[in-house]
Write an enzyme that holds these catalytic residues in place. Sequence first.
Site, PDB file in Angstrom:
ATOM      1  N   ASP A   1       0.827  -1.212   0.000  1.00  0.00           N
ATOM      2  CA  ASP A   1       0.000   0.000   0.000  1.00  0.00           C
ATOM      3  C   ASP A   1       0.861   1.262   0.000  1.00  0.00           C
ATOM      4  O   ASP A   1       0.599   2.235  -0.707  1.00  0.00           O
ATOM      5  CB  ASP A   1      -0.910  -0.023   1.236  1.00  0.00           C
ATOM      6  CG  ASP A   1      -2.013   1.044   1.186  1.00  0.00           C
ATOM      7  OD1 ASP A   1      -2.841   1.086   2.100  1.00  0.00           O
ATOM      8  OD2 ASP A   1      -2.035   1.843   0.224  1.00  0.00           O
TER       9      ASP A   1
ATOM     10  N   HIS B   1      -7.685  -0.315   9.048  1.00  0.00           N
ATOM     11  CA  HIS B   1      -6.649   0.163   8.125  1.00  0.00           C
ATOM     12  C   HIS B   1      -6.909   1.648   7.912  1.00  0.00           C
ATOM     13  O   HIS B   1      -7.686   2.027   7.039  1.00  0.00           O
ATOM     14  CB  HIS B   1      -6.787  -0.625   6.816  1.00  0.00           C
ATOM     15  CG  HIS B   1      -5.760  -0.289   5.774  1.00  0.00           C
ATOM     16  ND1 HIS B   1      -4.859  -1.201   5.306  1.00  0.00           N
ATOM     17  CD2 HIS B   1      -5.508   0.847   5.089  1.00  0.00           C
ATOM     18  CE1 HIS B   1      -4.087  -0.632   4.377  1.00  0.00           C
ATOM     19  NE2 HIS B   1      -4.463   0.596   4.221  1.00  0.00           N
TER      20      HIS B   1
ATOM     21  N   CYS C   1      -2.356   9.968  -1.046  1.00  0.00           N
ATOM     22  CA  CYS C   1      -3.770   9.737  -1.291  1.00  0.00           C
ATOM     23  C   CYS C   1      -4.037  10.159  -2.722  1.00  0.00           C
ATOM     24  O   CYS C   1      -3.853  11.334  -3.057  1.00  0.00           O
ATOM     25  CB  CYS C   1      -4.619  10.530  -0.313  1.00  0.00           C
ATOM     26  SG  CYS C   1      -6.379  10.221  -0.539  1.00  0.00           S
TER      27      CYS C   1
ATOM     28  N   ASN D   1      -0.552   6.338   4.835  1.00  0.00           N
ATOM     29  CA  ASN D   1      -0.998   5.403   5.844  1.00  0.00           C
ATOM     30  C   ASN D   1      -0.612   5.860   7.250  1.00  0.00           C
ATOM     31  O   ASN D   1       0.251   6.707   7.433  1.00  0.00           O
ATOM     32  CB  ASN D   1      -0.348   4.041   5.616  1.00  0.00           C
ATOM     33  CG  ASN D   1      -0.935   3.306   4.439  1.00  0.00           C
ATOM     34  OD1 ASN D   1      -1.986   2.702   4.539  1.00  0.00           O
ATOM     35  ND2 ASN D   1      -0.252   3.362   3.306  1.00  0.00           N
TER      36      ASN D   1
END
Lengths: 278, 296
Positions: free
Chosen positions: B42, B201, B237, B246
């Site tokens: 991610d 998450h 993002c 994150n």
Amino acid sequence: MATVKKALLWRLVGLASPRAVSTSSVGTFPKRVKIVEVGPRDGLQNEKNIIPTPMKIKLIDMLSEAGLPVIEATSFVSPKWVPQVAAGAKEVAVFGAASELFSKKNINCSIDESVQRFDEILKAARAASIPVRGYVSCVLGCPYEGKIAPAKVAEVAKKMYSVGCYEISLGDTIGVGTPGTMKDMLSAVMHEVPVAALAVHCHDTYGQALANTLMALQMGVSVVDSSVAGLGGCPYAHGASGNLATEDLVYMLAGLGVHTVMPPASWWQQPRTDQSSA
Amino acid sequence: MATVKKALLWRLVGLASPRAVSTSSVGTFPKRVKIVEVGPRDGLQNEKNIIPTPMKIKLIDMLSEAGLPVIEATSFVSPKWVPQVAAGAKEVAVFGAASELFSKKNINCSIDESVQRFDEILKAARAASIPVRGYVSCVLGCPYEGKIAPAKVAEVAKKMYSVGCYEISLGDTIGVGTPGTMKDMLSAVMHEVPVAALAVHCHDTYGQALANTLMALQVIRMGVSVVDSSVAGLGGCPYAHGASGNLATEDLVYMLAGLGVHTGVNLQKLLEAGAFICQALNRRTSSKVAQATCKL
């Protein structure tokens, strides 16, 4: 006589007797939170670059327009507080610490000596009709002493409240606190000082500020110190971040449905196009 | 027969029936938290700079040395999952969404269609003895639909759990959630999926990640709790240019250590892994802990 009356008036805020610590349900929050914007004082004093006074005034004006109810403008670091200096000041603050070593290094005296000095300041402030806010530094840890006992924080907060500070801001000065230590500290302090007279002042040195503030809100605290843009740094951790950022705090409180700001006077005169509520 | 046995085995994790939601006391936390490190997947997939594979492997090794129990290595974005691709993979993940619009734009099909595809994947995974983790995106808000109803998140999570995902990671994909919406969403989901099978998450787009995670830990406080995070707070993002990514693993570990929650992670070694990857990516860390302990 007038002095006594005023002292009683200032105490109205904290008139409720200290609440027994209740374990409120997860997700219970105050309906309103007063944000004390410390950017122009705590924030700027810890920034590398110094800005000219007209710019600082503009910042304060913009913060006021944003609806922040309390904005700390500046600080006086003189060991002798003289009445003349207070001319124009609506409120003053005094700084104590929960750590003896920090007290000695920061203000050159022991905690007890500092409280005696505050007592003198409070007397003069009452005579000048100026409310005094008290700060306790190092409530969750000290750069010199390390761990700080919650009982010590409660003892210092109680002394400062009893000499007449209308509000006690509990500061995690070096940002080492985590939600568990915040809870333990507040549990102890809330036995000695009414929760309505308490504020939390979290630093984001280790990214814990908003989480610690959330815990404080769950404990019933409804006054939070923060700084626009998260200004400031940490004199004890080079390169570290500073205060809790007011924008991030407001975002969270808005999401929680907690009311935070008073619209400024100018707001009432403009046609309202922004539908977002504070 | 073997397939059925394996399906039952994987379900042991979630054997406890869904608990009624209790309003726990403030400050009650799980004793252990399993951290799922998503930095190499991610985190890196949302970074501007691409790093060469040997560096990525080194990062994964360092994270492993730091004691992180689960590290997501990579992702396959092909719409057709083929068994051969799984060779070498110990586990795979499937991505659903709590928003129809997001599902269509992200994986080109409706939520129901995606669940049907997951069902096929799960069948093949069982045959290959590979556990499957399910992700639900946009659980606290969607860049297209805006507000997302907690009941919708619960419905999607339940479907993914029932087709055989052993764990459901609930993602605040664009980081718009706040502790109240986190609590409401979890309350709804916990009626449908056993809490032991849930993970959170959180993205830090609006600085809410750790606070939201703290709320989740207070709501999900029994048994092993699972939190996804990324070393150095990697990622960004795609919907908010310049925003942070994150939740930073270092900051999460700092908080959990302070709470006395066991994670198995060595913060010092984790910091080294973070310093390594930031240097490789030529970017500053998003972890406040890393910033504070920086020796520069």
